[in-house]
Motif scaffolding. Structure first.
Motif, PDB file in Angstrom:
ATOM      1  N   TYR A  35      76.611   4.533  45.764  1.00 19.82           N
ATOM      2  CA  TYR A  35      75.759   3.789  44.531  1.00 19.82           C
ATOM      3  C   TYR A  35      76.756   3.904  43.513  1.00 19.82           C
ATOM      4  CZ  TYR A  35      72.003   5.032  47.777  1.00 19.82           C
ATOM      5  OH  TYR A  35      71.156   5.153  48.872  1.00 19.82           O
ATOM      6  N   GLU A  36      78.019   3.826  43.699  1.00 17.87           N
ATOM      7  CA  GLU A  36      78.709   3.892  42.191  1.00 17.87           C
ATOM      8  C   GLU A  36      78.560   2.565  41.579  1.00 17.87           C
ATOM      9  OE1 GLU A  36      83.395   3.737  41.141  1.00 17.87           O
ATOM     10  OE2 GLU A  36      82.963   4.649  42.976  1.00 17.87           O
ATOM     11  N   GLY A  37      78.333   2.674  40.364  1.00 18.23           N
ATOM     12  CA  GLY A  37      77.850   1.592  39.334  1.00 18.23           C
ATOM     13  C   GLY A  37      76.299   1.433  39.260  1.00 18.23           C
ATOM     14  N   LEU A  38      75.460   1.810  40.170  1.00 14.77           N
ATOM     15  CA  LEU A  38      74.324   1.385  40.126  1.00 14.77           C
ATOM     16  C   LEU A  38      73.300   1.929  38.955  1.00 14.77           C
ATOM     17  CD1 LEU A  38      71.837  -0.131  41.426  1.00 14.77           C
ATOM     18  CD2 LEU A  38      71.368   1.958  42.916  1.00 14.77           C
ATOM     19  N   PRO A  39      73.655   3.256  38.661  1.00 10.42           N
ATOM     20  CA  PRO A  39      72.839   3.829  37.371  1.00 10.42           C
ATOM     21  C   PRO A  39      73.195   3.214  36.171  1.00 10.42           C
ATOM     22  CG  PRO A  39      73.821   5.490  38.883  1.00 10.42           C
ATOM     23  CD  PRO A  39      74.403   4.361  39.353  1.00 10.42           C
ATOM     24  N   GLU A  40      74.482   2.585  35.919  1.00 11.53           N
ATOM     25  CA  GLU A  40      75.072   1.915  35.156  1.00 11.53           C
ATOM     26  C   GLU A  40      74.132   0.571  34.695  1.00 11.53           C
ATOM     27  OE1 GLU A  40      76.920   3.563  37.210  1.00 11.53           O
ATOM     28  OE2 GLU A  40      78.146   5.227  35.625  1.00 11.53           O
ATOM     29  N   PHE A  41      74.166  -0.226  35.899  1.00 15.17           N
ATOM     30  CA  PHE A  41      73.442  -1.349  36.233  1.00 15.17           C
ATOM     31  C   PHE A  41      72.116  -1.227  35.815  1.00 15.17           C
ATOM     32  CE2 PHE A  41      70.833  -4.146  38.678  1.00 15.17           C
ATOM     33  CZ  PHE A  41      71.308  -5.506  38.168  1.00 15.17           C
ATOM     34  N   VAL A  86      76.310  -5.919  47.393  1.00 15.72           N
ATOM     35  CA  VAL A  86      75.921  -6.943  46.579  1.00 15.72           C
ATOM     36  C   VAL A  86      76.833  -6.670  45.247  1.00 15.72           C
ATOM     37  CG1 VAL A  86      74.028  -7.290  44.790  1.00 15.72           C
ATOM     38  CG2 VAL A  86      73.478  -6.769  47.285  1.00 15.72           C
ATOM     39  N   SER A  87      77.077  -5.644  44.828  1.00 19.33           N
ATOM     40  CA  SER A  87      78.208  -5.326  43.568  1.00 19.33           C
ATOM     41  C   SER A  87      79.277  -5.965  43.838  1.00 19.33           C
ATOM     42  CB  SER A  87      78.167  -4.007  43.277  1.00 19.33           C
ATOM     43  OG  SER A  87      78.640  -2.991  44.041  1.00 19.33           O
ATOM     44  N   ALA A  88      79.930  -5.632  45.055  1.00 19.80           N
ATOM     45  CA  ALA A  88      81.145  -6.433  45.365  1.00 19.80           C
ATOM     46  C   ALA A  88      81.331  -7.811  45.443  1.00 19.80           C
ATOM     47  CB  ALA A  88      81.750  -5.995  46.894  1.00 19.80           C
ATOM     48  N   ALA A  89      79.802  -8.502  45.533  1.00 16.57           N
ATOM     49  CA  ALA A  89      80.076  -9.982  45.536  1.00 16.57           C
ATOM     50  C   ALA A  89      79.794 -10.564  44.192  1.00 16.57           C
ATOM     51  CB  ALA A  89      78.758 -10.390  46.049  1.00 16.57           C
ATOM     52  N   GLY A  90      79.716  -9.821  43.204  1.00 15.56           N
ATOM     53  CA  GLY A  90      79.943 -10.000  41.837  1.00 15.56           C
ATOM     54  C   GLY A  90      78.802 -10.536  41.056  1.00 15.56           C
ATOM     55  N   ASP A  91      77.376 -10.408  41.534  1.00 14.45           N
ATOM     56  CA  ASP A  91      76.608 -10.950  40.588  1.00 14.45           C
ATOM     57  C   ASP A  91      75.319 -10.105  41.193  1.00 14.45           C
ATOM     58  OD1 ASP A  91      74.946 -11.974  38.867  1.00 14.45           O
ATOM     59  OD2 ASP A  91      75.027 -14.065  39.947  1.00 14.45           O
ATOM     60  N   PRO A  92      74.944  -8.737  40.964  1.00 18.49           N
ATOM     61  CA  PRO A  92      73.859  -8.121  41.377  1.00 18.49           C
ATOM     62  C   PRO A  92      72.553  -8.424  40.510  1.00 18.49           C
ATOM     63  CG  PRO A  92      75.267  -6.483  39.949  1.00 18.49           C
ATOM     64  CD  PRO A  92      76.219  -7.997  40.210  1.00 18.49           C
ATOM     65  N   GLU A  93      72.720  -8.894  39.433  1.00 13.07           N
ATOM     66  CA  GLU A  93      71.445  -9.296  38.621  1.00 13.07           C
ATOM     67  C   GLU A  93      70.659 -10.396  39.381  1.00 13.07           C
ATOM     68  OE1 GLU A  93      69.634  -9.818  34.334  1.00 13.07           O
ATOM     69  OE2 GLU A  93      71.713  -9.509  34.380  1.00 13.07           O
ATOM     70  N   TYR A 131      70.887 -11.275  42.452  1.00 16.28           N
ATOM     71  CA  TYR A 131      70.304 -10.686  43.742  1.00 16.28           C
ATOM     72  C   TYR A 131      69.011  -9.948  43.301  1.00 16.28           C
ATOM     73  CZ  TYR A 131      70.009  -8.491  48.415  1.00 16.28           C
ATOM     74  OH  TYR A 131      69.876  -8.051  49.664  1.00 16.28           O
ATOM     75  N   VAL A 132      69.131  -8.795  42.498  1.00 12.39           N
ATOM     76  CA  VAL A 132      67.930  -8.124  42.215  1.00 12.39           C
ATOM     77  C   VAL A 132      66.653  -8.986  41.401  1.00 12.39           C
ATOM     78  CG1 VAL A 132      68.194  -7.295  39.858  1.00 12.39           C
ATOM     79  CG2 VAL A 132      66.912  -5.706  41.321  1.00 12.39           C
ATOM     80  N   ARG A 133      66.979  -9.961  40.939  1.00  8.26           N
ATOM     81  CA  ARG A 133      65.935 -10.831  40.455  1.00  8.26           C
ATOM     82  C   ARG A 133      65.246 -11.516  41.535  1.00  8.26           C
ATOM     83  NH1 ARG A 133      65.182 -11.228  34.852  1.00  8.26           N
ATOM     84  NH2 ARG A 133      66.655 -10.275  33.606  1.00  8.26           N
ATOM     85  N   LYS A 134      66.101 -12.018  42.361  1.00  6.45           N
ATOM     86  CA  LYS A 134      65.451 -12.821  43.652  1.00  6.45           C
ATOM     87  C   LYS A 134      64.481 -11.762  44.114  1.00  6.45           C
ATOM     88  CE  LYS A 134      66.890 -16.023  46.999  1.00  6.45           C
ATOM     89  NZ  LYS A 134      68.029 -16.769  47.628  1.00  6.45           N
ATOM     90  N   ILE A 135      64.952 -10.521  44.480  1.00  4.35           N
ATOM     91  CA  ILE A 135      63.986  -9.743  45.015  1.00  4.35           C
ATOM     92  C   ILE A 135      62.515  -9.482  44.335  1.00  4.35           C
ATOM     93  CG2 ILE A 135      63.762  -7.188  45.548  1.00  4.35           C
ATOM     94  CD1 ILE A 135      66.671  -6.961  46.124  1.00  4.35           C
ATOM     95  N   LEU A 136      62.829  -9.517  42.966  1.00  6.06           N
ATOM     96  CA  LEU A 136      61.757  -9.127  41.892  1.00  6.06           C
ATOM     97  C   LEU A 136      60.854 -10.381  42.121  1.00  6.06           C
ATOM     98  CD1 LEU A 136      61.181  -7.489  39.612  1.00  6.06           C
ATOM     99  CD2 LEU A 136      62.292  -9.232  38.145  1.00  6.06           C
ATOM    100  N   TYR A 137      61.308 -11.567  42.102  1.00  5.02           N
ATOM    101  CA  TYR A 137      60.366 -12.659  42.171  1.00  5.02           C
ATOM    102  C   TYR A 137      59.762 -12.965  43.524  1.00  5.02           C
ATOM    103  CZ  TYR A 137      62.569 -13.730  37.708  1.00  5.02           C
ATOM    104  OH  TYR A 137      62.835 -13.671  36.691  1.00  5.02           O
ATOM    105  N   HIS A 138      60.544 -12.617  44.518  1.00  6.71           N
ATOM    106  CA  HIS A 138      59.917 -12.610  45.848  1.00  6.71           C
ATOM    107  C   HIS A 138      58.905 -11.384  46.169  1.00  6.71           C
ATOM    108  CE1 HIS A 138      62.101 -15.970  47.559  1.00  6.71           C
ATOM    109  NE2 HIS A 138      63.133 -15.831  46.866  1.00  6.71           N
ATOM    110  N   GLU A 139      59.208 -10.494  45.605  1.00  3.81           N
ATOM    111  CA  GLU A 139      58.187  -9.268  45.803  1.00  3.81           C
ATOM    112  C   GLU A 139      56.925  -9.387  44.928  1.00  3.81           C
ATOM    113  OE1 GLU A 139      57.644  -6.167  47.378  1.00  3.81           O
ATOM    114  OE2 GLU A 139      59.258  -7.390  48.560  1.00  3.81           O
ATOM    115  N   HIS A 140      57.100 -10.059  43.897  1.00  5.54           N
ATOM    116  CA  HIS A 140      55.839 -10.328  43.042  1.00  5.54           C
ATOM    117  C   HIS A 140      55.039 -11.384  43.523  1.00  5.54           C
ATOM    118  CE1 HIS A 140      53.086 -11.866  39.830  1.00  5.54           C
ATOM    119  NE2 HIS A 140      53.685 -12.987  40.091  1.00  5.54           N
ATOM    120  N   LEU A 141      55.633 -12.540  44.201  1.00  4.77           N
ATOM    121  CA  LEU A 141      54.693 -13.333  45.096  1.00  4.77           C
ATOM    122  C   LEU A 141      54.251 -12.741  46.365  1.00  4.77           C
ATOM    123  CD1 LEU A 141      57.027 -16.674  44.872  1.00  4.77           C
ATOM    124  CD2 LEU A 141      54.881 -16.195  43.728  1.00  4.77           C
TER     125      LEU A 141
END
Length: 175
Positions: free
Chosen positions: A4-10, A50-57, A59-69
């Motif tokens: 989880y390296e970098g996840l708390p900072e994100f 996800v963090s290695a791909a370079g755009d974790p935000e 990815y997490v926003r996509k999860i956020l919107y799909h979960e909301h729906l």
């Protein structure tokens, strides 16, 4: 913790922005916190990739919107605003802005979950039509037509806000 390296900072850096977006989607601070937590729990096992791909935000926003729906579909109900949104410190409390903000939030609460997600993505987060389409998993044409319909519904629900709601911008009252 290497996994989880970098996840708390994100989470520390982007958590407040995610919470504000979740509040706009749910209309309730507690549900917004639950939604963000659910999205982050789904992100955690995939964090390294996800963090290695370079755009974790994104990815997490996509999860956020799909979960909301998904929550909205499972419950089969609209969530109406009931708590004050998480606001950054230092903004003046102006009565006129507050009244418009309350009216707009109430009108947003009466939109469908998909319409609300479109409005939040396009105008609150200032996402392009292409980004919005990617995040919601639909075509750009669908984003355009549904955004137009959502704005028309907002105008119909709250005629006093009609001058604020153009097809190109929603003012600071929702921020």
């Amino acid at each position: 913790m290497v996994h989880y390296e970098g996840l708390p900072e994100f989470v520390a850096a982007r958590g407040p922005a995610l919470l504000r977006s979740a509040f706009l989607l749910t209309g309730d601070r507690h549900r917004a916190e639950d939604l963000v937590q659910t999205a982050l729990v789904k992100l955690a096992p995939r964090w390294r990739r996800v963090s290695a791909a370079g755009d974790p935000e994104t990815y997490v926003r996509k999860i956020l919107y799909h979960e909301h729906l998904n929550w909205w579909r499972r419950r089969g109900q609209h969530v109406f605003p009931s708590a004050a949104p998480p606001e950054p410190a230092g903004h003046p409390d102006i009565a006129d802005r507050t009244v418009r903000s309350v009216l707009l939030r109430q009108a947003l609460g009466r939109l469908t979950a998909k319409q609300r997600a479109l409005i939040v993505l396009r105008f609150y987060e200032d996402r392009s039509e292409n980004e919005t389409a990617t995040l919601l998993g639909c075509s750009v044409g669908t984003v355009k037509s549904q955004t137009h319909r959502a704005l028309a519904r907002l105008r119909a629900l709250e005629p006093g806000l009609a001058e604020l709601l153009t097809d190109t911008e929603i003012p600071e009252v929702v921020r």
